[in-house]
Design an enzyme around this catalytic site. Structure first.
Site, short mmCIF file in Angstrom:
data_model
loop_
_atom_site.label_atom_id
_atom_site.label_comp_id
_atom_site.label_asym_id
_atom_site.label_seq_id
_atom_site.Cartn_x
_atom_site.Cartn_y
_atom_site.Cartn_z
CD GLU A 165 91.84 51.50 48.49
OE1 GLU A 165 92.84 50.81 48.71
OE2 GLU A 165 91.87 52.52 47.77
NE ARG A 194 89.11 64.88 43.52
CZ ARG A 194 90.32 64.37 43.70
NH1 ARG A 194 90.80 63.54 42.83
NH2 ARG A 194 91.03 64.68 44.76
CE LYS A 209 90.60 56.66 50.43
NZ LYS A 209 89.60 55.63 50.71
#
Length: 534
Positions: A30, A250, A260
């Site tokens: 993103e 992860r 983020k």
């Protein structure tokens, strides 16, 4: 990605049902921040599988939230992908598919597989938790289409609504309890401006675009595990072909937040310079700190596609890095500006002279340096404070000297006097000292050291990172360096003898401006010289 086979205990990682030449994977960041070390793992695994199966790799920007995204982030993500050495076939954007996504949403409404809901957000959340059906769940297709039209036009009524999939409100897997497919958002989009007032959610857009772009295997980190059933169900309701999800763990790092949203807080609150700050776990941040990309790739590949959730130590990464930089980086000398002591050598050279020495004794490629020898030299105060009168010491790259006198003022050492004893044996001395001739040519240095941005090794889910901020994360010491450091280029890694490894952040410009060197952890130092996460 060479080396993954050996690095995963001899097991090559297989994609289920994959056929050589028929695999298509995608890396879908993103554009709401720069890439960080966690994204690097996903990008490199996608690269590995695309190469292993002679397949395609799509880089797709998942740009469905105009409030958080920008062209700056798009440009820097592409720069980071290039830095990581990830070769891709095409760059696409979810926003390219907005017209088709809207058609699909409308089609699902007409089929009775989706509905428009104006339940307030908090109420909707608690109803989903409790498995309570919304009052809008059984609205007619006509009622839903009217409200969908209000949403598309971004009217006041439309902004109170969202589109939800009609799945199963009683399913024990809460992600299947009528997830949100579309939201109203009046903010302009960084690529398509104000053309749209409605935007799809990730959970709606991702399976749709994956299927449309021909993705065969969607790599997702295991934090999405509970949403896999939803992904498959959405594809099914859309009448699209199945895309196989492949999970990997992860990457979590100690003393580091990778969200983020949290990283953005550090940028906005001026706790760091920007997204490239050397304390940040972004690709640009850790490279600026002195990490070689080869080390990052090796570190990530050693974990392979492990499904285990593990908390990784930065030390391991910096140890790999040291093995890469140590054999090739040039050696230089520095003493702290306010903490050095002159040593006068009574039988030293009357006039200073220069010798050309290798910058690295075992690697010719590092080039040469000019070292000045004079009868007045500078030692670190810390070294001078452990020398006794009459002691023989070794001056590195020169030979031995015997200290004859130690002058003090108020208990502080102000000067040493000694004589060269070049025939003395280096093997017999306890102290091997770095030194610089006391000449005008010395350059000013700023030695910068960093610490973690948070002071807790692992933050629990319910803990606020703001309660665990490290009060001091950057320390600076002024120093004097050998004149050859005028030639050190920005980004170059050097070793300061007996001090450690440094990356040049600001090279020599003029005498009044110090060269800025960032300390690079070597995997052994703790707390004062460690990577700073975020």
């Amino acid at each position: 990605m060479p080396g993954l086979k050996e690095n995963t205990s001899g097991h090559q990682i297989d994609l289920p049902g994959a056929k050589v030449g028929q695999v298509c994977v995608r890396f879908a960041p993103e554009p709401s921040g720069y890439l960080h070390i966690g994204h690097a793992k996903a990008a490199l695994l996608n690269k590995y599988f695309a190469e292993r199966y002679s397949g395609r790799l799509i880089v797709r920007f998942d740009d469905t939230n105009p409030s958080k995204e920008s062209n700056e982030f798009v440009e820097n993500v592409l720069k980071d992908i290039e830095t990581l050495g990830v070769k891709y076939d095409v760059v696409t954007y979810t926003s390219d598919y907005f017209p088709k996504l809207m058609e699909m949403a409308e089609s699902l409404i007409k089929q009775g597989k989706a509905y428009v809901d104006d339940t307030p957000k908090e109420q909707m959340r608690s109803e989903r938790m409790d498995g309570v059906e919304s009052k809008c769940r059984n609205s007619t297709v006509e009622e839903n289409l009217l409200l969908w039209n209000e949403m598309v036009n971004g009217t006041k009524r439309g902004t109170q609504c969202c589109v939800r999939g009609k799945l199963d409100m009683q399913d024990p897997n809460k992600s299947l309890r009528d997830p949100v497919y579309y939201r109203c958002n009046p903010d302009p989009h960084h690529r398509v401006g104000s053309k749209y007032k409605v935007y799809p959610t990730y959970d709606f857009a991702c399976p749709f675009v994956d299927a449309l772009e021909g993705v065969t295997h969607a790599l997702r980190s295991s934090e999405y595990h509970d949403r896999n059933a939803q992904y498959y169900r959405v594809l099914q309701d859309m009448g699209l072909r199945r895309v196989e999800i492949y999970e990997f763990s992860r990457l979590n790092m100690v003393y580091t937040v990778l969200s983020k949203r949290k990283l953005l807080w550090f940028v906005q609150n001026k706790k760091v310079e920007d997204w490239t700050d050397a304390r940040f776990p972004t690709v640009q941040g850790i490279v600026r700190r002195g990490l070689k990309i080869e080390a990052l790739i090796q570190f990530i590949l050693e974990q392979g596609a492990s499904k285990n959730l593990n908390l990784m130590e930065w030390d391991k990464l910096w140890t790999i890095n040291k093995k890469i930089v140590d054999p090739v980086c040039g050696r230089h000398t520095a003493v702290l500006k306010d903490k050095h002591v002159p040593l006068t050598l009574t039988n030293g050279p009357e006039e200073p002279f220069v010798r050309i020495l290798p910058r690295h004794k075992k690697y010719e490629g590092a080039g040469k340096k000019a070292t000045t020898f004079a009868n007045r030299i500078l030692l670190e105060y810390a070294d001078a404070s452990v020398i006794s009168v009459g002691e023989e010491v070794t001056l590195m790259d020169w030979g031995n000297a015997i200290i004859r006198e130690i002058k003090t003022d108020n208990g502080m050492i102000t000067q040493l006097v000694g004589e060269l004893h070049l025939e003395g044996s280096v093997k017999t001395t306890k102290l091997k000292l770095t030194w610089l001739s006391d000449i005008e040519d010395l350059v000013s240095l700023s030695l910068v050291d960093f610490d973690y941005l948070i002071n807790k090794k692992k933050l629990e889910e319910d803990e606020n990172f703001l309660d665990n901020l490290n009060p001091c994360t950057r320390r600076e010491a002024l120093a004097l360096g050998d004149p050859n450091m005028r030639n050190v280029k920005q980004g170059e890694v050097i070793q300061l003898e007996r001090k450690g490894y440094y990356r040049c952040d600001v090279p020599f410009v003029r005498s009044s401006k110090p060269i800025v060197l960032f300390s690079i952890p070597d995997g052994r130092q703790k707390s004062t010289s460690i990577i700073s996460g975020a």
